[in-house]
Motif scaffolding. Structure first.
Motif, PDB file in Angstrom:
ATOM      1  N   SER A  30       0.954  -1.159  -0.500  1.00 14.09           N
ATOM      2  CA  SER A  30      -0.020   0.194  -0.261  1.00 14.09           C
ATOM      3  C   SER A  30       0.833   1.180  -0.239  1.00 14.09           C
ATOM      4  CB  SER A  30      -0.826   0.047   1.135  1.00 14.09           C
ATOM      5  OG  SER A  30      -1.931  -0.714   0.809  1.00 14.09           O
ATOM      6  N   MET A  40      -3.221  -2.011  -7.749  1.00 18.87           N
ATOM      7  CA  MET A  40      -3.373  -0.738  -7.344  1.00 18.87           C
ATOM      8  C   MET A  40      -3.568   0.568  -8.046  1.00 18.87           C
ATOM      9  SD  MET A  40      -2.012  -1.862  -3.272  1.00 18.87           S
ATOM     10  CE  MET A  40      -2.812  -3.812  -2.540  1.00 18.87           C
ATOM     11  N   ALA A  80      -5.966   0.739  -0.430  1.00 20.04           N
ATOM     12  CA  ALA A  80      -4.461  -0.081  -1.654  1.00 20.04           C
ATOM     13  C   ALA A  80      -5.083  -1.471  -0.209  1.00 20.04           C
ATOM     14  CB  ALA A  80      -3.786   0.583  -1.385  1.00 20.04           C
ATOM     15  N   LEU A  81      -4.862  -0.563   1.363  1.00 20.35           N
ATOM     16  CA  LEU A  81      -4.811  -1.268   2.383  1.00 20.35           C
ATOM     17  C   LEU A  81      -5.785  -2.333   2.326  1.00 20.35           C
ATOM     18  CD1 LEU A  81      -2.934  -1.908   5.195  1.00 20.35           C
ATOM     19  CD2 LEU A  81      -4.144  -0.392   5.982  1.00 20.35           C
TER      20      LEU A  81
END
Length: 285
Positions: A76, A159, A220-221
């Protein structure tokens, strides 16, 4: 002689139905935010018998869960840095050309967001797989093929592609609000381009930077679709572990406990955003 008409200067009474207009929003918040959060905390802090426990939360310390969390944090952070490095020059170019938000160029970057998230990721899976479009073109020209699918690089690429617009738009909005006279004044005082960027442009655009980092880092995490499709389920992120606990193991208690840990990192990110971008003012040099 006509009589002058005295205007009524009394303030108008507020519309009595203004509060009623907030009812749908309150219902939406209760149904899809408050109630789900209460359910997560209930399941995360209880066991199957309903007794209070912290075991579901402390399960993050197990080697497999900690590995998934660290992997998710690293990927991330890398994706966020790459998005910032790509989006900032692009936003500066768009702002410098005085491109309006309704223009075709800005629409190009917003258009992928209108497509389904799953379809966009599946498209990259088709492009990156060993017999995909990219390797087929490389083989046709006699070039070495790429073996990027099912690797961390493929996840980072997915991502960046999916979340790059979330970085471009806040930066673009922040840069367009900078008064050109401030930049011209810096040049008149003898500052070169690098000094002007470092001491004027970047500090004034910092609210957009902070907003963009938050809007990219948080999804993203927590993502699991990208790692499932582009990582081939070989690289487990913390989002994959939580998703598997809910859908495969049917262990809502452990899945909720891990979700609470993940929310802590999200709250830390939001706290840092509030500190560095208090009232949208950014920081001063």
């Amino acid at each position: 002689m006509s009589k002058s008409v005295k205007k009524n200067t009394m303030p108008k009474a507020p519309w009595p139905h203004n509060r009623l207009m907030a009812v749908p929003y309150l219902f939406w918040s209760a149904a899809f935010i408050i109630i789900p959060l209460c359910m997560i905390f209930y399941y995360g802090l209880t066991d199957r018998s309903g007794a209070f426990t912290f075991e579901n939360v402390t399960a993050i310390s197990s080697p497999e869960h900690m590995k998934a969390l660290i992997t998710a944090l690293v990927l991330s952070l890398i994706s966020t840095v790459v998005c910032l490095a790509l989006a900032y020059p692009l936003a500066m170019i768009l702002a410098g050309r005085h491109v309006s938000q309704q223009s075709f160029i800005v629409l190009i970057f917003i258009l992928p967001m209108w497509m389904n998230f799953l379809l966009r990721t599946l498209a990259w899976q088709t492009l990156l797989e060993k017999t995909g479009v990219i390797n087929s073109v490389l083989s046709f020209f006699g070039l070495p093929t790429l073996n990027i699918i099912n690797t961390p690089g493929a996840i980072i690429l997915g991502m960046v592609y999916n979340f790059l617009p979330f970085m471009v738009l806040p930066l673009y909005n922040a840069l367009t609000k900078i008064d050109p006279n401030v930049i011209n004044a810096a040049h008149d005082l003898g500052a070169n381009w690098f000094q002007t960027f470092l001491r004027v442009i970047f500090p004034l655009s910092l609210p957009g930077v902070i907003s963009g980092i938050t809007m990219v880092f948080v999804p993203a995490l927590t993502t699991f679709v990208i790692s499932n499709l582009l990582g081939g389920s070989k690289i487990l992120l913390i989002g994959n572990v939580i998703e598997q606990e809910f859908t495969q193991a049917s262990n809502w208690h452990l899945g909720s406990g891990l979700s609470i840990v993940l929310m802590v990192f999200i709250l830390i990110n939001m706290l840092m955003t509030a500190i560095f971008d208090k009232n949208g003012e950014g920081t001063s040099l």
